[in-house]
Design a protein around this motif. Structure first.
Motif, PDB file in Angstrom:
ATOM      1  N   ALA A   4       0.974  -1.131  -0.050  1.00  0.00           N
ATOM      2  CA  ALA A   4      -0.027   0.106   0.090  1.00  0.00           C
ATOM      3  C   ALA A   4       0.837   1.279   0.030  1.00  0.00           C
ATOM      4  N   VAL A   5       0.426   2.303  -0.875  1.00  0.00           N
ATOM      5  CA  VAL A   5       1.270   3.375  -0.871  1.00  0.00           C
ATOM      6  C   VAL A   5       0.405   4.521  -0.786  1.00  0.00           C
ATOM      7  N   VAL A 127       3.753   2.182   2.838  1.00  0.00           N
ATOM      8  CA  VAL A 127       4.708   3.166   2.314  1.00  0.00           C
ATOM      9  C   VAL A 127       4.197   4.350   2.088  1.00  0.00           C
ATOM     10  N   VAL A 128       4.665   5.422   2.886  1.00  0.00           N
ATOM     11  CA  VAL A 128       4.109   6.660   2.685  1.00  0.00           C
ATOM     12  C   VAL A 128       5.215   7.698   1.960  1.00  0.00           C
ATOM     13  N   LEU A 129       4.480   8.493   1.227  1.00  0.00           N
ATOM     14  CA  LEU A 129       5.310   9.498   0.487  1.00  0.00           C
ATOM     15  C   LEU A 129       4.859  10.784   0.689  1.00  0.00           C
ATOM     16  N   GLU A 163       1.049   0.519  12.370  1.00  0.00           N
ATOM     17  CA  GLU A 163       2.040  -0.580  12.680  1.00  0.00           C
ATOM     18  C   GLU A 163       2.462  -1.684  11.572  1.00  0.00           C
ATOM     19  N   THR A 164       2.048  -1.129  10.387  1.00  0.00           N
ATOM     20  CA  THR A 164       2.597  -1.932   9.048  1.00  0.00           C
ATOM     21  C   THR A 164       3.605  -1.066   8.658  1.00  0.00           C
ATOM     22  N   LEU A 165       3.837   0.206   8.922  1.00  0.00           N
ATOM     23  CA  LEU A 165       4.471   1.292   8.153  1.00  0.00           C
ATOM     24  C   LEU A 165       5.748   0.692   8.151  1.00  0.00           C
ATOM     25  N   PRO A 187      12.059  11.469  17.603  1.00  0.00           N
ATOM     26  CA  PRO A 187      11.419  11.078  16.295  1.00  0.00           C
ATOM     27  C   PRO A 187      10.341   9.736  16.737  1.00  0.00           C
ATOM     28  N   ILE A 188       9.580   9.767  15.682  1.00  0.00           N
ATOM     29  CA  ILE A 188       8.807   8.508  15.783  1.00  0.00           C
ATOM     30  C   ILE A 188       9.258   7.235  15.784  1.00  0.00           C
ATOM     31  N   ARG A 189       8.743   6.410  16.314  1.00  0.00           N
ATOM     32  CA  ARG A 189       9.263   5.066  16.179  1.00  0.00           C
ATOM     33  C   ARG A 189       9.226   4.145  14.885  1.00  0.00           C
ATOM     34  N   PHE A 190      10.145   3.970  14.361  1.00  0.00           N
ATOM     35  CA  PHE A 190      10.210   3.408  12.724  1.00  0.00           C
ATOM     36  C   PHE A 190      11.093   2.202  12.695  1.00  0.00           C
TER      37      PHE A 190
END
Length: 280
Positions: A4-5, A127-129, A163-165, A187-190
């Motif tokens: 997913a994008v 996935v985030v753009l 949580e699927t990032l 920062p965010i948790r990644f």
């Protein structure tokens, strides 16, 4: 769908126009370019634009309308300042209960993610753009969600809980400018907790900035972000007459090199997803 994008815009006015797929105008050329580059693999990717401009555009345009009869000069520049800086100043978390702009913007993101979730499974890697201020907005959105999540356990719908990032591509990001208010930057948790091993191994936060883009910055220069951002990539974008000027801030979307870079990462993610499917 294996991947997913989601695509989020940044500062500036954006038309609330969608194509037959429900994709907003700002993202349409980028989605088309990525699909061309992915070829048959594009069938495994669900795209969705995340649109939030409507929350602030009306207020800004109403204000500009009230200036028509006022003796102000440089109206074209005032319009740019109002529409661009107005987004950054208008989007902030304040204590007054009646001011819900921050939450309204985040609700727009939630609506877009719900639309994307309808196309994919709950465990689909995301996935985030994120362009410009959109990177800061999405970071806040993730932070707030992570404060709600019980970790390291996976929630009932890990996709909507972020949580699927698995991938974050920020471009023209001014996120460092929003860290100056804090003595200690966190920062965010990644990446997200609910990723299978091969996908987690491929998870990346990638940051691109054009050298002439005065609104785009490296992120790893902020020490805390060096722990979660895998790469800062300097990449000139836009046609020759725009590439070496601050106007390149708006040129990432249609740039061939930028689209190639993103498509290459999406292909790597798809390979990781196939590997997990084969092992499953």
């Amino acid at each position: 769908m294996k991947l997913a994008v989601a695509i989020i815009h940044g500062i500036g006015t954006q038309p609330d126009n969608c194509d037959v797929e429900g994709q907003h105008a700002f993202a349409q050329n980028l989605i088309a370019g990525l699909r061309r580059r992915l070829g048959a693999e594009a069938e495994q990717v669900a795209f969705q634009s995340l649109y939030w401009a409507s929350v602030l555009d009306k207020r800004q345009l109403d204000f500009l309308g009230r200036l028509r009869d006022q003796p102000v000069r440089w109206r074209w520049l005032r319009r740019i300042v109002t529409l661009f800086l107005g987004d950054a100043s208008g989007y902030r978390k304040v204590s007054e209960a009646y001011d819900t702009t921050y939450e309204e913007v985040h609700q727009c993101l939630r609506g877009g993610l719900n639309a994307l979730r309808a196309k994919v499974d709950a465990d689909t890697p995301l996935v985030v753009l994120a362009h410009s201020l959109g990177g800061h907005i999405f970071s806040n959105f993730v932070w707030d969600q992570q404060c709600v999540n019980k970790t390291p356990s996976c929630p009932r719908d890990p996709f909507l809980a972020l949580e699927t990032l698995a991938g974050l591509v920020t471009f023209g990001s001014n996120l460092p400018l929003f860290t100056f208010a804090y003595d200690t930057v966190v920062p965010i948790r990644f990446p997200g907790h609910c990723l299978l091993p091969s996908v987690r191994e491929q998870a990346r936060w990638l940051n691109l900035y054009a050298p002439a883009d005065v609104l785009g910055y490296p992120l790893r220069s902020v020490p805390a972000y060096a722990e979660v951002v895998a790469e800062d990539r300097a990449m000139p974008v836009g046609p020759w007459y725009q590439r070496h000027t601050p106007l390149c801030h708006l040129a990432y979307w249609d740039d061939r090199r930028f689209q190639n870079y993103v498509a290459h990462y999406l292909r790597d993610m798809l390979t990781a997803c196939r590997l997990e499917a084969d092992q499953g």
